[in-house]
Design a protein around this motif. Structure first.
Motif, short mmCIF file in Angstrom:
data_model
loop_
_atom_site.label_atom_id
_atom_site.label_comp_id
_atom_site.label_asym_id
_atom_site.label_seq_id
_atom_site.Cartn_x
_atom_site.Cartn_y
_atom_site.Cartn_z
N GLU A 12 0.63 -1.30 0.16
CA GLU A 12 0.36 0.18 -0.01
C GLU A 12 0.90 0.97 0.09
N PHE A 13 1.79 1.18 1.01
CA PHE A 13 2.65 2.25 0.49
C PHE A 13 3.11 2.32 -0.91
N GLN A 14 3.84 1.61 -1.82
CA GLN A 14 4.07 1.47 -2.89
C GLN A 14 2.64 2.42 -4.15
N MET A 15 1.40 1.80 -3.52
CA MET A 15 0.53 2.46 -4.51
C MET A 15 0.71 3.53 -3.84
N LEU A 16 0.90 4.28 -2.45
CA LEU A 16 0.12 5.69 -2.13
C LEU A 16 1.36 6.50 -3.28
N LYS A 17 2.58 5.87 -3.74
CA LYS A 17 3.73 6.95 -3.95
C LYS A 17 3.11 6.93 -5.11
N TYR A 48 5.03 13.26 -0.88
CA TYR A 48 6.03 11.80 -1.59
C TYR A 48 7.57 12.31 -1.22
N VAL A 49 7.83 13.18 -1.12
CA VAL A 49 9.50 13.06 -0.71
C VAL A 49 9.26 11.99 0.83
N ARG A 50 8.16 12.01 1.46
CA ARG A 50 8.46 11.23 2.67
C ARG A 50 8.35 9.30 2.91
N LEU A 51 7.43 9.63 1.75
CA LEU A 51 6.94 8.14 0.95
C LEU A 51 7.99 7.71 0.49
N LYS A 52 8.76 8.28 -0.36
CA LYS A 52 9.71 7.45 -1.13
C LYS A 52 11.32 7.09 -0.24
N GLN A 53 11.76 8.16 0.76
CA GLN A 53 12.55 7.97 2.02
C GLN A 53 12.21 6.69 2.71
N PHE A 54 10.54 6.77 3.06
CA PHE A 54 10.52 5.34 3.28
C PHE A 54 10.65 4.31 2.93
N MET A 78 -8.47 13.66 -2.66
CA MET A 78 -8.09 14.59 -4.13
C MET A 78 -7.92 13.59 -5.08
N GLY A 79 -6.47 13.06 -4.49
CA GLY A 79 -5.59 12.25 -6.10
C GLY A 79 -6.27 11.02 -5.80
N LEU A 80 -7.17 10.69 -4.81
CA LEU A 80 -7.19 8.70 -5.18
C LEU A 80 -8.61 8.86 -5.47
N VAL A 81 -9.60 10.07 -5.15
CA VAL A 81 -11.17 9.67 -5.98
C VAL A 81 -11.10 10.52 -7.74
N THR A 82 -9.75 11.06 -8.13
CA THR A 82 -9.47 11.60 -9.31
C THR A 82 -8.83 10.84 -10.29
#
Length: 120
Positions: A12-17, A48-54, A78-82
């Motif tokens: 899910e982290f990868q999907m969100l990123k 996005y930066v935090r997810l990439k670092q994570f 908003m991003g997920l809805v779009t």
């Protein structure tokens, strides 16, 4: 500004990123400049930066948590809805497409659960 935490599975982290990265690109290329667009870009670039670092640190344990502010939760929503709306428009109907839309919906409701409930 208060923060909430949400626990995710490693995939899910990868999907969100990936979703946030694509949404940032969409905002930059397809949405006319405005104060709202610039605010969304700024908020989501930070997430996005935090997810990439994570993910770069290889933290792939089940139940890892991500801290999000209310503004970040709203922007992610908003991003997920779009993307849930765009996927059927830009891909051929298939079981994979249906699964992707379903996953966007699940992720959206998990993220939205972090928003304060309006008082009635």
């Amino acid at each position: 500004m208060s923060q909430q935490t949400i626990s995710f599975r490693p995939e899910e982290f990868q999907m969100l990123k990936t979703t946030i990265g694509n949404y940032l690109e969409y905002l930059d290329r397809m949405v006319p400049p405005s104060t709202e667009r610039d605010r969304l870009l700024s908020v989501l670039q930070g997430v996005y930066v935090r997810l990439k670092q994570f993910l770069a640190l290889g933290q792939k344990r089940e139940g890892q948590c991500l801290w999000l502010t209310e503004a970040e939760v709203t922007a992610i929503d908003m991003g997920l809805v779009t993307f849930a709306r765009l996927v059927p428009l830009v891909t051929q109907p298939s079981p994979e497409q249906e699964d992707a839309v379903l996953e966007f919906g699940k992720m959206r409701w998990r993220v939205r659960s972090l928003l304060p409930r309006p008082l009635h």
